[in-house]
Design a protein around this motif. Structure first.
Motif, short mmCIF file in Angstrom:
data_model
loop_
_atom_site.label_atom_id
_atom_site.label_comp_id
_atom_site.label_asym_id
_atom_site.label_seq_id
_atom_site.Cartn_x
_atom_site.Cartn_y
_atom_site.Cartn_z
N GLY A 75 67.63 16.52 -35.65
CA GLY A 75 68.11 17.03 -34.37
C GLY A 75 67.22 16.60 -33.23
O GLY A 75 66.95 15.42 -33.06
N HIS A 79 70.79 11.97 -32.85
CA HIS A 79 71.70 12.19 -33.97
C HIS A 79 72.20 10.87 -34.53
O HIS A 79 72.38 9.88 -33.80
CB HIS A 79 72.90 13.02 -33.50
CG HIS A 79 72.51 14.35 -32.93
ND1 HIS A 79 72.25 15.45 -33.72
CD2 HIS A 79 72.33 14.75 -31.65
CE1 HIS A 79 71.93 16.48 -32.94
NE2 HIS A 79 71.97 16.08 -31.69
N ARG A 262 74.72 10.15 -28.98
CA ARG A 262 75.53 10.33 -30.19
C ARG A 262 76.94 9.78 -30.03
O ARG A 262 77.74 9.84 -30.96
CB ARG A 262 75.55 11.80 -30.61
CG ARG A 262 76.31 12.75 -29.73
CD ARG A 262 76.07 14.20 -30.12
NE ARG A 262 76.24 14.46 -31.53
CZ ARG A 262 75.90 15.60 -32.15
NH1 ARG A 262 75.35 16.59 -31.46
NH2 ARG A 262 76.09 15.76 -33.43
N THR A 380 73.63 22.71 -35.40
CA THR A 380 72.27 22.93 -35.88
C THR A 380 72.10 24.36 -36.38
O THR A 380 72.42 25.31 -35.66
CB THR A 380 71.26 22.64 -34.76
OG1 THR A 380 71.37 21.25 -34.38
CG2 THR A 380 69.83 22.91 -35.22
N SER A 414 70.25 19.78 -38.70
CA SER A 414 71.24 19.32 -37.72
C SER A 414 72.23 18.36 -38.37
O SER A 414 71.83 17.39 -39.02
CB SER A 414 70.55 18.61 -36.54
OG SER A 414 69.81 19.52 -35.77
N ASP A 416 75.59 15.72 -38.04
CA ASP A 416 76.09 14.75 -37.07
C ASP A 416 77.27 14.01 -37.66
O ASP A 416 77.76 14.36 -38.73
CB ASP A 416 74.98 13.78 -36.64
CG ASP A 416 74.36 13.01 -37.80
OD1 ASP A 416 75.13 12.49 -38.63
OD2 ASP A 416 73.12 12.93 -37.87
#
Length: 935
Positions: A75, A79, A262, A380, A414, A416
């Motif tokens: 995180g 990401h 991201r 997260t 986290s 993604d």
């Protein structure tokens, strides 16, 4: 052939011809005559000998292999993401996009301007605010710019800026760096309990949405409380989360800031990534950075341009409110195209998949007896494992997954776009729990109900065929180095070789998290260490930091080092920065940001720093003198013989000497600033060291210092403490550093010196051939220029009415990007050919300029009126010259195919000359409807 012989345009025979034209027998004789002996260095750079392209790629593969590509679930605002292959190949790896310059000539930049308008629309739609700029350097600097924007726009007289404790630590580090010199007091407050934690008075409030912990909170009450005391509110928001969460603009936030990383942009060990900054209505004209707007061309057709350019630093100088002079255009284009390709439904689906993985992790942890810190989150999850956090992180690492160790008791996970069910299972195994039903997320009351990305551009190009053609259409509207010469003074638009670019997209460089464990980044640290050592050797300094992710940030870092040095010696009163009147505008803005007072030093009639005025200014400010900032060779393109004396005068008064490295392409191998009297410089890797300009970014501006300033270089923003961090990642835009590494490795010491010699030769060749047609404004030793020359059009304008703009736009008809206009002197063109252009291209440019002078003579003779000539009507589009009606006093062929233009390879601008004033009066900064173009 060696790489150097392919990089340097003019071969030996061509150089001999050019030398003969300017009256020198050899390149050595030319350089001896041009460079003052007082700064001349006659040694050989202690660098590895030149390697071949094949050897360099093999060496880079060996270095990259020392990195470990793990699954990044750390995180911290970075990401994992998938770059769609059609965008990777046709934007990131396409010279039509990465070799373009900043779109200051909008008629030949319509493609990337449209892409940037898409970016701005994407940001405003997702944040719920009205106006966004065309990207920032990263999230940390975007948030810092938001802070200063709030200060100058708030009605509060307080100097306090409140920052939510749940803010990214690297963002906090950058905020601390920026706040202290400006007298801003940061108050870090735990706002989880709401308004009770707010002080009585403050000018701004920074909130995170979600926070670094992953927590998603309803900030509406905090926003109302801030507005009640006259404060402005910034929300650092995750754009992917905003496809599911209520946008900041809908709760009254004034500013939103963050990153678009991201959205298909690789991690790259921290960058480059496009930050974003958006504002509510009423703050548009205070927005820092670049802003793309919609205007109209000479036919009344909609056309894109950079808007509100009076905010640029070269105009406002020390009154500028920001030193940002670049953006992250290439990365902003990628992020915008990611949104175009996926569309609103695709982005929403990605966000839901990410969120569902987080829900599964949270539910499984809770079912397994592990406490989850927050019940409302997006991607997260922070888990509480008393005393066991390190063992969980270690267990996940064994499975190839990086988690974030928050403390000895907390672990953050986290998710993604790249997270899979297998990753989720491995994470749960590291906690020692089993898969269980997903948690119920408490963020549902904050769910988004408004639509976004409704413009047709985001709802059309979802097939690869359509996307490919859209990208090609935009690229065809632009002019980049893949089409021809870009002779921009002070910008060094040299070749960005394909071999240099190749490693950037290797996973072992592209997919490394900036805060990955040190054991995984050995290759990067090795490469960065070598590059910093080589740059120190080239410049004659003792230490280098590559953290600054733009030249402007390198300036700030260098001035902060000077400030830190003086303060460490108790010289708190030293706050005056002397700046020549010819300096880059960012110099003055950077000095103000570093807490210094700007005092301007005059230049003499030859363009040199006026030493008498320097003496007077030193005498007037001796006790408070902190530094002088000079560009060398000067901004006027001249090697000033007085530079050593200037350094000595400032040092005697207790000041430090900052040499702006923008023009280092005229020094490498021949002179070293750290040895001829300078204390600090920033270097533009996107100029001298071949990182592409990318249409206006990425840039990299390392700062180099002598030993006594080394302790004041930028530190790691991810570590606790005050480290003078100037960007959000420890090594800034590390992902593109292999480009400059490869350039230095393949050129070697001899090749680098040869490139400098060729750059000076080409500039003097152009000056020699054009001098009788356009006066060359400044010259140094023996009537020679450095690596660029200034052509003075003011007498022509006075006599004929033909302006510098007319010449610049007419050059488009001849197939050229214009030189730098009206900088550093209004009414002039500054030409920098670089070493990469061969004799044929140099002659093509010179011949075009001579032909344009002949056209000006036609205006002067009354053959064509000044207001209806090929110059005043330039550039000419295909539709203009094929119109049924032609009422101009010159022929269509003169308009379309002036002397020397290859009819089989004609570049046609997509629009006619753009009305800049109209665009500023009628500010439109998001995608216009298709009907606007039909009308």
């Amino acid at each position: 052939m060696t790489f150097a012989s392919r990089h340097i345009g003019p071969d030996n025979d061509e150089q001999t011809h050019m030398l003969k034209t300017i009256g020198y027998a050899s390149l050595d004789a030319l350089m001896d005559a041009a460079i003052p002996e007082v700064i001349r260095w006659h040694g050989t750079l202690s660098l590895p000998p030149a390697a071949s392209e094949e050897e360099t790629i093999a060496e880079l593969r060996s270095i990259a292999a020392k990195n470990t590509v793990a699954t990044p679930m750390i995180g911290l605002g970075y990401h994992g993401t998938f770059t769609p292959a059609v965008i990777k190949r046709n934007v990131l790896e396409n010279p039509s996009w990465y070799t373009a310059y900043t779109p200051y000539q909008p008629e030949i930049s319509q493609g990337r301007l449209e892409a940037l308008l898409n970016f701005q629309t994407m940001v405003t739609d997702l944040t719920g605010l009205t106006t966004a700029n065309a990207s920032m350097l990263d999230e940390g600097t975007a948030v810092a710019e938001a802070m200063t924007l709030a200060r100058r726009s708030s009605k509060s007289k307080s100097s306090v800026y409140v920052v939510d404790a749940d803010t990214l630590p690297q963002t906090l580090a950058v905020l601390r760096t920026r706040a202290e010199p400006l007298g801003i007091t940061l108050v870090i407050a735990d706002l989880s309990d709401g308004v009770a934690a707010l002080p009585a008075e403050y000018f701004g409030l920074h909130l995170s949405y979600p926070g670094v912990s992953g927590a998603v909170r309803d900030h509406a009450a905090l926003v109302d409380a801030a507005h009640s005391v006259g404060a402005l509110v910034t929300v650092a928001a995750d754009l992917l989360a905003l496809t599911l969460l209520r946008p900041p603009g809908e709760i009254g936030a004034d500013i939103a800031a963050g990153t678009t990383q991201r959205f298909g942009v690789p991690l790259g060990f921290g960058g480059p990534h496009a930050g974003y900054l958006a504002v509510r209505a009423g703050l548009e004209r205070s927005l820092p950075g670049r802003l793309v707007g919609v205007s109209k061309d000479a036919d009344g057709a909609p056309a894109y341009r950079l808007a509100l350019q009076t905010r640029e630093q070269h105009i406002r100088r020390e009154k500028a409110t920001s030193n940002i002079c670049t953006a992250q255009v290439l990365l902003a284009v990628m992020a915008s195209m990611y949104a175009v390709y996926h569309g609103p439904d695709g982005l929403r689906a990605i966000a839901k998949r990410v969120h569902n993985h987080a829900l599964t992790i949270a539910g499984s942890l809770a079912a397994g007896g592990v406490t989850v810190a927050h019940n409302a989150f997006f991607d997260t999850v922070t888990a509480v494992v008393p005393g066991g956090a390190a063992s969980v992180v270690a267990a996940a690492a064994e499975a190839g997954i990086d988690l974030r160790l928050v403390s000895s008791d907390e672990v953050s996970v986290s998710c993604d776009e790249t997270t899979t069910s297998a990753h989720v299972a491995a994470v749960l195994a590291a906690f020692g729990v089993s898969l269980a039903p997903a948690a119920d997320c408490g963020a549902k009351p904050l769910g988004r109900t408004s639509e976004f990305l409704t413009h047709p551009v985001f709802n059309t190009h979802h097939s690869e065929t359509s996307m490919l053609r859209y990208l090609r259409k935009l690229a065809d509207r632009d002019y980049a180095l893949d089409r021809g010469m870009i002779p921009l003074g002070s910008c060094t638009m040299k070749l960005n070789a394909t071999t240099e670019m190749e490693p950037v997209t290797w996973p072992s460089f592209a997919d490394i998290h900036p805060y990955a464990p040190a054991s995984q980044t050995v290759g990067y640290e090795h490469l960065i260490g070598q590059l910093e050592t080589w740059l120190a050797e080239i410049t004659g300094y003792d230490a280098v930091s590559v953290q600054p992710n733009a030249g402007s940030q390198g300036e700030l870092a260098g001035l902060l080092a000077i400030r830190g040095y003086h303060r460490s010696r108790g010289d708190l009163h030293r706050d005056v920065c002397l700046i020549p009147s010819s300096a880059h505008g960012t110099n003055a803005a950077s000095a103000v940001m570093a807490g210094m007072r700007v005092v301007v030093v005059a230049c003499d009639a030859l363009g040199n720093v006026d030493l008498d005025d320097l003496d007077a200014k030193i005498s007037a400010h001796a006790s408070s003198l902190a530094a002088i900032m000079v560009t060398y060779p000067s901004t006027h393109g001249v090697y000033e013989a007085s530079i050593a004396a200037l350094c000595e005068k400032v040092h005697e008064a207790g000041g430090q000497v900052y040499v702006d490295g923008a023009n280092l392409n005229a020094l490498v191998g021949y002179a070293r600033p750290g040895k001829f009297g300078a204390d600090v410089s920033h270097l533009n890797l996107h100029k001298t060291f071949c990182i592409p300009h990318g249409g206006g970014g990425p840039g990299v501006g390392p700062v180099a210092v002598r030993a006594h300033l080394a302790d004041f270089l930028p530190g790691n923003p991810g570590q606790p403490g005050d480290h003078h961090a100037v960007s959000a990642a420890p090594h800034g835009s590390a992902g593109i550093l292999p480009i400059s590494w490869a350039y230095l490795r393949m050129m070697g010491p001899d090749g680098l010196a040869a490139a400098t010699g060729a750059a000076v030769l080409t500039a003097n060749y152009v000056a020699a051939r054009l001098r009788e047609h356009f006066p060359v404004l400044y010259a140094g030793n023996n009537g020679l220029v450095a690596h660029e020359c200034i052509l003075d059009l003011r007498p022509i304008t006075k006599a004929t009415g033909v302006s510098v703009d007319d010449v610049a736009k007419r050059l488009i008809d001849y197939g050229f990007h214009a030189p730098t206009m009206s900088f550093p002197v209004a009414g002039t063109l500054m030409v920098e050919p670089t070493e990469s252009e061969d004799l044929a291209e140099l002659d093509r440019f010179v011949d075009a300029m001579i032909a344009i002078k002949a056209e000006i003579d036609q205006v002067a003779a009354g053959v064509w009126p000044a207001g209806d000539s090929p110059l005043s009507n330039a550039p000419h589009t295909a539709s203009a010259v094929t119109a049924d009606v032609w009422e101009h006093p010159y022929s269509r062929s003169v308009a379309a195919y002036p002397a020397g233009v290859d009819r089989t390879a004609k570049y046609w601008p997509p629009v006619r000359r753009i009305d800049g004033a109209y665009g500023d009066r009628n500010l439109v900064c998001s995608c216009p409807s298709p009907e606007a173009f039909e009308d």
